[in-house]
Each structure stands twice: as structure tokens, then as C-alpha cells.
Write an enzyme that holds these catalytic residues in place. Structure first.
Site, PDB file in Angstrom:
ATOM      1  N   GLU A  50       0.873  -1.162   0.000  1.00  0.00           N
ATOM      2  CA  GLU A  50       0.000   0.000   0.000  1.00  0.00           C
ATOM      3  C   GLU A  50       0.922   1.227   0.000  1.00  0.00           C
ATOM      4  O   GLU A  50       1.801   1.327   0.855  1.00  0.00           O
ATOM      5  CB  GLU A  50      -0.889  -0.012   1.256  1.00  0.00           C
ATOM      6  CG  GLU A  50      -1.874   1.130   1.233  1.00  0.00           C
ATOM      7  CD  GLU A  50      -2.771   1.197   2.465  1.00  0.00           C
ATOM      8  OE1 GLU A  50      -2.729   0.277   3.306  1.00  0.00           O
ATOM      9  OE2 GLU A  50      -3.502   2.194   2.575  1.00  0.00           O
ATOM     10  N   ARG A 274       5.210 -12.523   9.997  1.00  0.00           N
ATOM     11  CA  ARG A 274       5.787 -11.189   9.811  1.00  0.00           C
ATOM     12  C   ARG A 274       7.184 -11.170  10.384  1.00  0.00           C
ATOM     13  O   ARG A 274       7.451 -11.846  11.377  1.00  0.00           O
ATOM     14  CB  ARG A 274       5.014 -10.151  10.630  1.00  0.00           C
ATOM     15  CG  ARG A 274       3.665  -9.797  10.162  1.00  0.00           C
ATOM     16  CD  ARG A 274       3.098  -8.730  11.086  1.00  0.00           C
ATOM     17  NE  ARG A 274       3.553  -7.412  10.703  1.00  0.00           N
ATOM     18  CZ  ARG A 274       3.006  -6.712   9.705  1.00  0.00           C
ATOM     19  NH1 ARG A 274       1.998  -7.204   9.023  1.00  0.00           N
ATOM     20  NH2 ARG A 274       3.470  -5.519   9.405  1.00  0.00           N
ATOM     21  N   LYS A 284       4.541   0.783   9.343  1.00  0.00           N
ATOM     22  CA  LYS A 284       4.595   2.060   8.623  1.00  0.00           C
ATOM     23  C   LYS A 284       3.963   3.176   9.444  1.00  0.00           C
ATOM     24  O   LYS A 284       4.442   4.301   9.427  1.00  0.00           O
ATOM     25  CB  LYS A 284       3.875   1.926   7.278  1.00  0.00           C
ATOM     26  CG  LYS A 284       4.734   1.308   6.209  1.00  0.00           C
ATOM     27  CD  LYS A 284       4.006   1.254   4.880  1.00  0.00           C
ATOM     28  CE  LYS A 284       2.984   0.159   4.896  1.00  0.00           C
ATOM     29  NZ  LYS A 284       2.348  -0.050   3.587  1.00  0.00           N
TER      30      LYS A 284
HETATM   31  P1  ATP Z   1       2.688  -2.013   7.985  1.00  0.00           P
HETATM   32  O1  ATP Z   1       2.129  -2.788   9.124  1.00  0.00           O
HETATM   33  O2  ATP Z   1       4.111  -1.616   8.159  1.00  0.00           O
HETATM   34  O3  ATP Z   1       1.803  -0.870   7.564  1.00  0.00           O
HETATM   35  P2  ATP Z   1       1.493  -3.490   5.892  1.00  0.00           P
HETATM   36  O4  ATP Z   1       1.343  -4.968   5.987  1.00  0.00           O
HETATM   37  O5  ATP Z   1       0.293  -2.658   6.114  1.00  0.00           O
HETATM   38  O6  ATP Z   1       2.707  -3.044   6.790  1.00  0.00           O
HETATM   39  P3  ATP Z   1       1.622  -3.350   3.059  1.00  0.00           P
HETATM   40  O7  ATP Z   1       2.084  -2.238   2.230  1.00  0.00           O
HETATM   41  O8  ATP Z   1       0.178  -3.676   3.055  1.00  0.00           O
HETATM   42  O9  ATP Z   1       2.117  -3.059   4.528  1.00  0.00           O
HETATM   43  O10 ATP Z   1       2.489  -4.646   2.808  1.00  0.00           O
HETATM   44  C1  ATP Z   1       2.880  -5.140   1.567  1.00  0.00           C
HETATM   45  C2  ATP Z   1       3.285  -6.575   1.758  1.00  0.00           C
HETATM   46  O11 ATP Z   1       4.379  -6.661   2.675  1.00  0.00           O
HETATM   47  C3  ATP Z   1       2.156  -7.394   2.346  1.00  0.00           C
HETATM   48  O12 ATP Z   1       2.067  -8.614   1.649  1.00  0.00           O
HETATM   49  C4  ATP Z   1       2.560  -7.593   3.771  1.00  0.00           C
HETATM   50  O13 ATP Z   1       2.047  -8.781   4.272  1.00  0.00           O
HETATM   51  C5  ATP Z   1       4.086  -7.591   3.685  1.00  0.00           C
HETATM   52  N1  ATP Z   1       4.672  -7.162   4.956  1.00  0.00           N
HETATM   53  C6  ATP Z   1       4.456  -6.006   5.618  1.00  0.00           C
HETATM   54  N2  ATP Z   1       5.117  -5.981   6.787  1.00  0.00           N
HETATM   55  C7  ATP Z   1       5.784  -7.163   6.874  1.00  0.00           C
HETATM   56  C8  ATP Z   1       6.642  -7.751   7.849  1.00  0.00           C
HETATM   57  N3  ATP Z   1       6.961  -7.133   8.974  1.00  0.00           N
HETATM   58  N4  ATP Z   1       7.147  -8.979   7.582  1.00  0.00           N
HETATM   59  C9  ATP Z   1       6.850  -9.618   6.439  1.00  0.00           C
HETATM   60  N5  ATP Z   1       6.042  -9.120   5.489  1.00  0.00           N
HETATM   61  C10 ATP Z   1       5.509  -7.907   5.688  1.00  0.00           C
HETATM   62 MG    MG Z   2      -1.433  -2.755   5.006  1.00  0.00          MG
END
Ligand code: ATP
Ligand code: MG
Length: 578
Positions: A50, A274, A284
């Protein structure tokens, strides 16, 4: 000097470390699907960020996994921006995400945006309405929450749940036409308000939001929710294995439900753990808070766990990929030691970094028996790990700087560096013996006087076979280059930065010493022409790289990582990955 150039690194196609690493349950699923010809032999993954912030190390794990698995099986990986939430998304983030994925060494097959699919998603929503599987609800967000039930109690049907198809279609069209204010209505999937899985209790598919979108402008006053948009986007692209993190496990039945109701390509969702790292936050939202509240200088502050931050700090894409390969994937969330990441950074930098001498906190040394105007060019090895890196000349003269830490007037036991009457080796220089010190009015030693032994040139033992217990680094005062050095420590003092005292925000755990800038640091003159991004080992101190804040005549270096390797010790003791 041959500093590594970050520009060219991005162009090298990443080797598929995943292929070399031991198997994991996701790889096993793919192998099984290939065996049963589930997807006609195809493997297609996607990385779906995102664009509401910069990528961090957690994303690196996901990127390495998605791109690594597809590459191993000759498949494809798309980069898809999951841009369904206009209020938080910006093109700045889109640009940085593309730059970061490339920097990690991966090339996507196609670049997509979920917003490319808004028309298709709208049509499919209308199709679900026609099939009696979706309805327009007039409940407010608050009313909806109250009627949703709990883990132990079923939810209640909305009074609007049984609207006719015609009424639903007409209202949905009017939602799209922008006739209703934000939040006044939603489109909900008609699943089961009594489902034990809360995600299945008539989840919202569309909300009304009169907001400008970074790509579609003001075309849409309604936006699809993640659960609806994500799986359908996977399906449109014919993604075979949709790999995401464990918190989406409970959403999988809904992911499958939409696909089944629409009868579209059956992408398969698989969840993994994660990445969590000690002393680090990988969220983020929280990283944004650090930026907005000014705790760091920006998303690319070298203390940030963002890919742009660690890149600026001097971490290499190879080190990150090796780390991600080593941590693997599992079905349970845990926490990885930051020391393990640093170990991989050192391991890679050790191979590639030219060695140089730099003095961060200088103490003046005068060699009284060295001729006043003499300068000797001493030969210094550029990289003991890489013979082809050759040698360079380092000027030696009567007045030098050494680290303040390398001298003690009153040495404790086990301290073998310079002290009165003690002889040490100046690396690539000579053996020197301390004869006296000069102090300022506060009693601090400000100058150390020594004599040298001309028979030890190059730092070699003299003919009488005399040995010294310590070798220290130095720079020639007259030739040294002034430099600003930024020495970083962990950004947080707690292993789990979220564990704040009662009533305190997580920012209370910020390490006040996470950035130190020693004064009057000096470099050997060969570094005068160092370029931004160049990486070096400062002998005995650590790995450092040239920061973009550098200007002509004003070099700025970041400490990437110190030399001591606690992880190697832990791994040795526990038999963990080296
Ligand atoms: P955040 O919690 O930092 O906002 P998010 O999951 O909302 O992270 P996205 O931009 O939706 O961020 O993530 C893109 C991809 O990266 C998704 O498939 C998500 O599952 C993966 N991802 C995000 N954070 C992690 C993490 N800490 N470890 C492994 N994969 C991750
Ligand atoms: Mg997200």
C-alpha cells in the site's frame, strides 16, 4: 579506491537465494501444485504494497520471498500498488517503493495498481448484487459495529439486508454517482451474520469517500475495501500463490468466498510470519509517527529500518537478501535478533570494503626523534579479503593523530595500547614508545610524545625480534582530511520498543544516544575523493559509508555497523545460522 557503487548494484539481477536455502512450507505447497498441475505449471506471485509509507525490512522479507520463489520456478512476480485508500496515499511513496524494490535487486514483470481495476471491481460488485450476494446498507459505522456481535455472540442482520436487487442496484449506482455523503451508506457482502468468523459477517465491500485519488483523481466517490479489492486483483492478474502475513489467515475464507461467488480465477492465499526485529519497529504507521514528530530526520534517516534508511546507512542489498534467506518463513510469529541482521551486513561488507585509517576522536602524537620535515609514503593493504584490491600509499610524518581511546596515562590491567613507557605498533608505520605527555589546565592529556624505532619500518618486528602486544591506527596530522562522522546506535533502548511504561508512548523508548557526532574526526588523505555511497572499513572501528549530505570539501560518513559481532558469538554457542 574502488568504492562500491549503489547505482550499478540495482542492475545486477538478484541470485535466487531462496533456491539455495532449505525448503519451507510455502515452497512445498508450490511443489505440490506443480506436481498436481494445479495451475498448468505456472507460478505467479505479486508484491502488493500500500503506497502509504516507505518500505521497511519486513517488506524486504516479503519481497525476497515473492520474487525468490517465482524466480526459482521460472515464474513471474508483479509489483501491484494496493492503492484503495486515497486519503493516505501519495505518489512520493509509489516512487520510493519502486526504487527500493529495484535496489534490493528485483525486477517485476508488470507494474499494476489496484486502481487500474476499479471499473472491473465495480462491475463484479454489481454482479454480486444481481446474484443476491451483496446489498446497500444505510447503517452508520457505529450501528454496524454494534450489530456485528462478538466472538461468542452472533451478529444481527441489518434492517436493510433484504432490499430488492433493483433497489440495491439503483442505490449502488447512485453511490457511484456521488449522490450521498461520506459514510452514509456502504455496499456489504451478504454472507452470514452468525458466522463464527467475524470477517464473514457481511463485510463491507465499498465505502463512500469523496476524496481525490493519486491516479484516478475525482472519478470515484466510492472505494473498495481491502478484502474485496485484494483477492479480486490477484485473480485478475492470475496470481497463483498470493503470499501474505499471518494476520490475514482469518480473512482467507472471505478471500475464497468472493472468488467462488464470482467464479473467477482461483488464486490461493498462503500466510507466513511477519518479520519482527529486536530494538526495531516495523510498522509504517509508527515509522510515519517518528518522521512526523521529528524524532528522526526523515524516512531515510540512517537509523530507520526503512530500505531507504538502511541503504543510506550503507547496508547492501546482498546482505539483506542473505539475511532474508537465512531467517526463512514459518507459521508462527516470533522475533529475530537485530545482531543477526548486523552479522549479515558485516559478512558482506568484509568482502567488499576497502580498508582505510580514520581517527574519530583525535589525540595528537609527536614523534620526537622523527625528522621534522620528513614524509614517508607507507604501503597499506586495501583489502586482506581481496588481493586484487592492491595497496595504497599512506603518508607518515612526525605529528600524527591516534584515537583518544588508544591512549591511557594510567592503563588498567589487560590494556595493551599506548601508555607511558609502553611500545606499540602503528599499523603500516613504525613501533613507537611513549616518553611523556602534555596536559591542559584541566589535567587532560592533549599531546603524547613518543620515539620511534627506524628498524621497524612498515610496522615489522625489528632484528632483535622484539614484539608488541598492540597495533593501533593513526593518520598524519599534516595530511589528514577533516570529516563529519555520524555514529549510530539502536534507535530504541528496549528489545521490544512497544513495551513502554504505563501511559507512555513508544517514543519514550527512543535511545537519546542513537546518533553521536564526535568532533574533529580525521581521515587518511586517500579518502579525499570518496564519492557518495562509497563504503569502507575504518580499521578497528567498523564499516562506514559516504552520506549524501557530503559536499565538496566536506565529507560526511555514516557508521553502517561497528566491527564487533555479537551474533557470530551467539550462533557459535547455539549452533544457529552463521
Ligand atoms: P505495515 O504494518 O508496516 O503498515 P502493511 O502490511 O500494512 O505493513 P503493506 O504495504 O500492506 O504493509 O504490505 C505489503 C506486503 O508486505 C504485504 O504482503 C505484507 O504482508 C508484507 N509485509 C508487511 N510488513 C511485513 C513484515 N513485517 N514482515 C513480512 N512481510 C511484511
Ligand atoms: Mg497494510
Amino acid at each position: 579506491m574502488n568504492p562500491s557503487n549503489p547505482e550499478t548494484e540495482a542492475d545486477e539481477k538478484a541470485p535466487t537465494e531462496a533456491a539455495a536455502s532449505p525448503s519451507n512450507f510455502i515452497r512445498d505447497i508450490i511443489l505440490e501444485d506443480l506436481k498436481t498441475n494445479q495451475y498448468g505449471g505456472r507460478v505467479q506471485t505479486r508484491f502488493p504494497p500500500e503506497p502509504n509509507g516507505y518500505l521497511h525490512l519486513g517488506h524486504a522479507k516479503s519481497i525476497c520471498l515473492n520474487f525468490g520463489l517465482a524466480a526459482e520456478f521460472g515464474g513471474k512476480t508483479n509489483l501491484r500498488f494496493d492503492d484503495t485508500n486515497p486519503s493516505k496515499e501519495e505518489t512520493e511513496f509509489v516512487d520510493s517503493i519502486m526504487e527500493d524494490v529495484k535496489w534490493l535487486g528485483f525486477t517485476w514483470d508488470h507494474l499494476f495498481y489496484a486502481s487500474d481495476y476499479f471499473d472491473q471491481l465495480y462491475e463484479w460488485a454489481a454482479q454480486l448484487i444481481k446474484a443476491g450476494k451483496a446489498y446497500v446498507d444505510d447503517l452508520t459505522a457505529d450501528e454496524m459495529r454494534k450489530s456485528r456481535g462478538t466472538l461468542t455472540e452472533p451478529g444481527q442482520d441489518s434492517p436493510y439486508r433484504n432490499r430488492s436487487v433493483e433497489e440495491n442496484l439503483s442505490l449502488f449506482e447512485r453511490m457511484r454517482a456521488g449522490e450521498f455523503p461520506d459514510g452514509s451508506r456502504t455496499l456489504r457482502a451478504k454472507v452470514d451474520m452468525a458466522s463464527p468468523n467475524l470477517n464473514m459477517r457481511d463485510p463491507v465491500m465499498y465505502r463512500i469517500l469523496h476524496a481525490e485519488h493519486h491516479r484516478t483523481g475525482n472519478k470515484w466517490p466510492i472505494y473498495p475495501m481491502y478484502d474485496y479489492a485484494h483477492g479480486e486483483s490477484d485473480s485478475i492478474e492470475q496470481v497463483t500463490h498470493s503470499i501474505c502475513t499471518l494476520e490475514f489467515e482469518d480473512h482467507r475464507p472471505l478471500y475464497n468466498w468472493f472468488i467462488q461467488q464470482l467464479g473467477i480465477f482461483p488464486s490461493q492465499q498462503i500466510e507466513f510470519d511477519r518479520l519482527n526485529l529486536t530494538y526495531t519497529l516495523l510498522s509504517k504507521r509508527k515509522l510515519l509517527q517518528l518522521v512526523e514528530e521529528g524524532h528522526v530526520s526523515g524516512w531515510n534517516d540512517p537509523r530507520m529500518p526503512t530500505l531507504s534508511g538502511i541503504r543510506r546507512r550503507g547496508y547492501t542489498p546482498e546482505a539483506i537478501r542473505n539475511f532474508c534467506g537465512a531467517i526463512g518463513v514459518s507459521k508462527t510469529n516470533g522475533s529475530i535478533e537485530l545482531a543477526m541482521l548486523e552479522h549479515f551486513v558485516r559478512e558482506d561488507l568484509n568482502k567488499r570494503s576497502p580498508r582505510v585509517m580514520a581517527v574519530l576522536r583525535p589525540l595528537k602524537v609527536v614523534i620526537d626523534n622523527y625528522p621534522e620535515n620528513q614524509v614517508e609514503e607507507m604501503d597499506a593493504v586495501n583489502n586482506p579479503e581481496d588481493r586484487s584490491a592492491g595497496t595504497r600509499k599512506v603518508p607518515f610524518s612526525r605529528v600524527l593523530y591516534i584515537e583518544q581511546d588508544d591512549f591511557r596515562e594510567d592503563p588498567p590491567k589487560q590494556y595493551f595500547r599506548l601508555s607511558p613507557r609502553r611500545e606499540v605498533r602503528l599499523r603500516y608505520g613504525y613501533f613507537v614508545t611513549c616518553t611523556s605527555v602534555v596536559k591542559d589546565e584541566k589535567g587532560e592529556v592533549v599531546e603524547v610524545h613518543c620515539t620511534y624505532d627506524p628498524q621497524t619500518r612498515g610496522g615489522n618486528s625489528p632484528p632483535d625480534g622484539r614484539k608488541v602486544k598492540s597495533t593501533i591506527h593513526w593518520v598524519s596530522a599534516a595530511h589528514a582530511v577533516d570529516v563529519e562522522v555520524r555514529v549510530y546506535e539502536n534507535l530504541f533502548t528496549k528489545e521490544d520498543p512497544n513495551q513502554a511504561e504505563a501511559g507512555q508512548p513508544f517514543t519514550a523508548n527512543i535511545n537519546p544516544h542513537s546518533l553521536e557526532m564526535p568532533k574533529h574526526s580525521k581521515l587518511e588523505p586517500s579518502l579525499a575523493s570518496a564519492v557518495v555511497g562509497g563504503r569502507y572499513q575504518f580499521e578497528r572501528l567498523g564499516y562506514f559509508c559516504v552520506d549524501p549530505d557530503s559536499a565538496p570539501g566536506k565529507l560526511v560518513f555514516n557508521r553502517t555497523v561497528a566491527l564487533k559481532d555479537t551474533w557470530a558469538k551467539i550462533a557459535k554457542k547455539t549452533g544457529g545460522p552463521k
